[in-house]
Design a protein around this motif. Structure first.
Motif, PDB file in Angstrom:
ATOM      1  N   UNK A   1       8.750 -11.642  18.680  1.00 39.42           N
ATOM      2  CA  UNK A   1       7.873 -10.807  19.421  1.00 39.42           C
ATOM      3  C   UNK A   1       7.942  -9.425  19.237  1.00 39.42           C
ATOM      4  N   UNK A   2       8.869  -9.122  18.387  1.00 38.10           N
ATOM      5  CA  UNK A   2       9.139  -7.604  18.157  1.00 38.10           C
ATOM      6  C   UNK A   2       8.269  -6.976  17.276  1.00 38.10           C
ATOM      7  N   UNK A   3       7.961  -5.579  17.507  1.00 41.08           N
ATOM      8  CA  UNK A   3       7.477  -4.409  16.758  1.00 41.08           C
ATOM      9  C   UNK A   3       8.217  -3.463  16.428  1.00 41.08           C
ATOM     10  N   UNK A   4       8.561  -2.624  15.325  1.00 40.30           N
ATOM     11  CA  UNK A   4       9.133  -1.895  15.002  1.00 40.30           C
ATOM     12  C   UNK A   4       8.532  -0.830  13.975  1.00 40.30           C
ATOM     13  N   UNK A   5       8.880   0.503  14.211  1.00 43.69           N
ATOM     14  CA  UNK A   5       8.059   1.343  13.483  1.00 43.69           C
ATOM     15  C   UNK A   5       9.004   2.752  13.092  1.00 43.69           C
ATOM     16  N   UNK A   6       8.373   3.570  12.044  1.00 43.65           N
ATOM     17  CA  UNK A   6       9.029   4.565  11.632  1.00 43.65           C
ATOM     18  C   UNK A   6       8.002   5.795  11.076  1.00 43.65           C
ATOM     19  N   UNK A   7       8.469   6.994  10.942  1.00 39.45           N
ATOM     20  CA  UNK A   7       7.664   7.861  10.396  1.00 39.45           C
ATOM     21  C   UNK A   7       7.232   7.722   9.063  1.00 39.45           C
ATOM     22  N   UNK A   8       6.047   8.350   8.826  1.00 42.98           N
ATOM     23  CA  UNK A   8       5.635   8.240   7.188  1.00 42.98           C
ATOM     24  C   UNK A   8       6.449   9.163   6.696  1.00 42.98           C
ATOM     25  N   UNK A   9       6.672   8.684   5.217  1.00 38.66           N
ATOM     26  CA  UNK A   9       7.511   9.377   4.190  1.00 38.66           C
ATOM     27  C   UNK A   9       6.508  10.292   3.645  1.00 38.66           C
ATOM     28  N   UNK A  10       6.618  11.644   3.845  1.00 38.69           N
ATOM     29  CA  UNK A  10       5.827  12.645   3.363  1.00 38.69           C
ATOM     30  C   UNK A  10       6.556  13.649   2.410  1.00 38.69           C
ATOM     31  N   UNK A  11       7.461  12.908   1.785  1.00 40.89           N
ATOM     32  CA  UNK A  11       8.321  13.957   0.984  1.00 40.89           C
ATOM     33  C   UNK A  11       7.573  14.364  -0.338  1.00 40.89           C
ATOM     34  N   UNK A  12       6.683  13.432  -0.718  1.00 41.36           N
ATOM     35  CA  UNK A  12       5.742  13.583  -1.811  1.00 41.36           C
ATOM     36  C   UNK A  12       4.157  14.020  -1.397  1.00 41.36           C
ATOM     37  N   UNK A  13       3.368  13.456  -2.023  1.00 43.86           N
ATOM     38  CA  UNK A  13       2.008  13.453  -1.594  1.00 43.86           C
ATOM     39  C   UNK A  13       1.743  12.796  -0.284  1.00 43.86           C
ATOM     40  N   UNK A  14       1.278  13.038   0.658  1.00 37.68           N
ATOM     41  CA  UNK A  14       0.990  12.308   1.850  1.00 37.68           C
ATOM     42  C   UNK A  14       0.407  11.089   1.787  1.00 37.68           C
ATOM     43  N   UNK A  15       1.057   9.955   2.186  1.00 40.82           N
ATOM     44  CA  UNK A  15       0.314   8.662   1.924  1.00 40.82           C
ATOM     45  C   UNK A  15      -0.714   8.477   2.888  1.00 40.82           C
ATOM     46  N   UNK A  16      -1.742   7.435   2.164  1.00 45.87           N
ATOM     47  CA  UNK A  16      -3.042   7.279   3.104  1.00 45.87           C
ATOM     48  C   UNK A  16      -3.113   5.776   3.323  1.00 45.87           C
ATOM     49  N   UNK A  17      -3.582   5.339   4.686  1.00 43.61           N
ATOM     50  CA  UNK A  17      -3.687   3.761   4.531  1.00 43.61           C
ATOM     51  C   UNK A  17      -5.072   3.180   3.713  1.00 43.61           C
ATOM     52  N   UNK A  18      -4.765   2.105   3.274  1.00 48.30           N
ATOM     53  CA  UNK A  18      -5.690   1.448   2.543  1.00 48.30           C
ATOM     54  C   UNK A  18      -5.799  -0.022   3.257  1.00 48.30           C
ATOM     55  N   UNK A  19      -7.055  -0.264   3.479  1.00 44.65           N
ATOM     56  CA  UNK A  19      -7.594  -1.352   4.106  1.00 44.65           C
ATOM     57  C   UNK A  19      -7.068  -1.446   5.498  1.00 44.65           C
ATOM     58  N   UNK A  20      -7.046  -0.300   6.148  1.00 42.49           N
ATOM     59  CA  UNK A  20      -6.591  -0.240   7.632  1.00 42.49           C
ATOM     60  C   UNK A  20      -4.754  -0.362   7.730  1.00 42.49           C
ATOM     61  N   UNK A  21      -4.042  -0.175   6.684  1.00 41.38           N
ATOM     62  CA  UNK A  21      -2.671  -0.275   6.729  1.00 41.38           C
ATOM     63  C   UNK A  21      -1.945   0.543   5.680  1.00 41.38           C
ATOM     64  N   UNK A  22      -0.693   0.956   6.017  1.00 43.31           N
ATOM     65  CA  UNK A  22       0.058   1.478   4.954  1.00 43.31           C
ATOM     66  C   UNK A  22       1.035   0.758   4.423  1.00 43.31           C
ATOM     67  N   UNK A  23       1.391   0.909   3.189  1.00 41.26           N
ATOM     68  CA  UNK A  23       2.374  -0.014   2.473  1.00 41.26           C
ATOM     69  C   UNK A  23       3.773   0.216   2.949  1.00 41.26           C
ATOM     70  N   UNK A  24       4.712  -0.624   2.883  1.00 44.31           N
ATOM     71  CA  UNK A  24       5.965  -0.586   3.352  1.00 44.31           C
ATOM     72  C   UNK A  24       6.680   0.802   2.729  1.00 44.31           C
ATOM     73  N   UNK A  25       6.347   1.155   1.367  1.00 39.52           N
ATOM     74  CA  UNK A  25       6.869   2.286   0.568  1.00 39.52           C
ATOM     75  C   UNK A  25       6.536   3.533   1.343  1.00 39.52           C
ATOM     76  N   UNK A  26       5.324   3.599   2.088  1.00 34.18           N
ATOM     77  CA  UNK A  26       5.122   4.834   2.854  1.00 34.18           C
ATOM     78  C   UNK A  26       5.604   5.118   4.211  1.00 34.18           C
ATOM     79  N   UNK A  27       6.346   4.174   4.625  1.00 43.32           N
ATOM     80  CA  UNK A  27       7.056   4.436   5.799  1.00 43.32           C
ATOM     81  C   UNK A  27       8.758   4.531   5.666  1.00 43.32           C
TER      82      UNK A  27
END
Length: 291
Positions: A66-92
């Protein structure tokens, strides 16, 4: 919205229109009115918690599906952008926040490491999140609102609150001409091979009120599970508190009431107001939340 592995299926999320919102608020007002008569003070909890807090309650062991979890975006480098409505695991960054699937957790965390009066009662409303196998309109949503009345203190107090609000639910349903069935259900707060789990199988700790096979309310006793996990004790005794909760899935009630009143939400609202006024919890169960 097209369903995929990265997006919820159609119906997983919804925005209530003004008439639906009015009816939901009327319903919540009725329930909070009963809670107030029973002496429950209201607390406001955040919609997310640290994973380390929810982990105390075995949610990732007993309810992983049932669980959902989340974390902040990793903006250490270039700010990541979603593709096809989703961020990749490495972006978070590591997901340190958990989205709760039940409202009552906020009450136990509020009282963590505190001594409470033996007849403590609070109420709270929160967003709940569940990764269901399928979603079905207002009957089953990814994100929905759950109002709860939570008893914390003695075992006798916990059982009294459950009995009192069981009567409230039954009377409310009768006033609204709703056919509810109370059934025993499973709710594995406890480890499956523990002593509490065995006791749960012998004496169910969760009962649901179902309308047309849809659970719209439940009464739950947890014994001293949350008291132990959160270090909640009873004033003057040092004993771990017992807890119990009464839960109302508001959007599910909205779905049932919409069907019951054939889509006439104005009539449903009037009926809910009258029925809510007719219901009065009996007996004392009052306390002010600990500071």
């Amino acid at each position: 919205m097209t369903a995929s592995a990265s997006t919820p299926p159609d119906g997983g999320l919804t925005i209530l229109d003004p008439d639906q919102t009015d009816l939901l608020r009327e319903l919540d007002n009725a329930i909070t009115g009963w809670a107030g008569v029973a002496g429950a003070r209201e607390i406001i909890a955040p919609p997310v918690y640290p994973v380390r807090d929810l982990e105390k309650f075995d949610v990732y062991k007993n309810f992983p599906q049932l669980q959902f979890v989340g974390g902040p975006l990793d903006v250490a480098g270039a700010p990541p952008l979603p593709e096809n409505g989703a961020f990749s695991p490495g972006d978070v960054e590591p997901p340190v926040l958990g989205l709760p699937h039940a409202t009552c957790y906020g009450a136990y965390l509020y009282f963590e490491n505190k001594a409470v009066a033996p007849d403590t009662t609070v109420t709270l409303l929160n967003r709940c999140f569940r990764n269901e196998e399928k979603y079905e309109g207002l009957r089953r949503l990814l994100s929905f609102q759950m109002r709860e009345i939570v008893a914390v203190g003695s075992s006798e107090h916990a059982q009294d609150v459950l009995a009192r609000f069981t009567r409230c639910v039954n009377r409310f349903a009768t006033e609204l001409d709703l056919d509810l069935t109370k059934v025993a259900a499973t709710d594995p707060f406890f480890e499956q091979d523990g002593g509490r789990a065995l006791l749960q199988r012998l004496s169910p700790v969760k009962h649901e009120f179902q309308a047309d096979d849809l659970a719209i309310a439940s009464v739950n006793t947890h014994r001293n599970f949350f008291g132990e996990r959160c270090g909640i004790t009873i004033e003057g005794t040092g004993q771990h508190a017992y807890t119990a909760c009464v839960a109302f899935g508001l959007e599910r009630w909205l779905a049932v009431l919409t069907e019951r009143f054939h889509g006439d939400l104005a009539a449903a609202r009037i009926a809910v107001r009258a029925a809510g006024t007719a219901v009065k919890p009996s007996g004392p169960a009052s306390d002010t939340p600990a500071a």
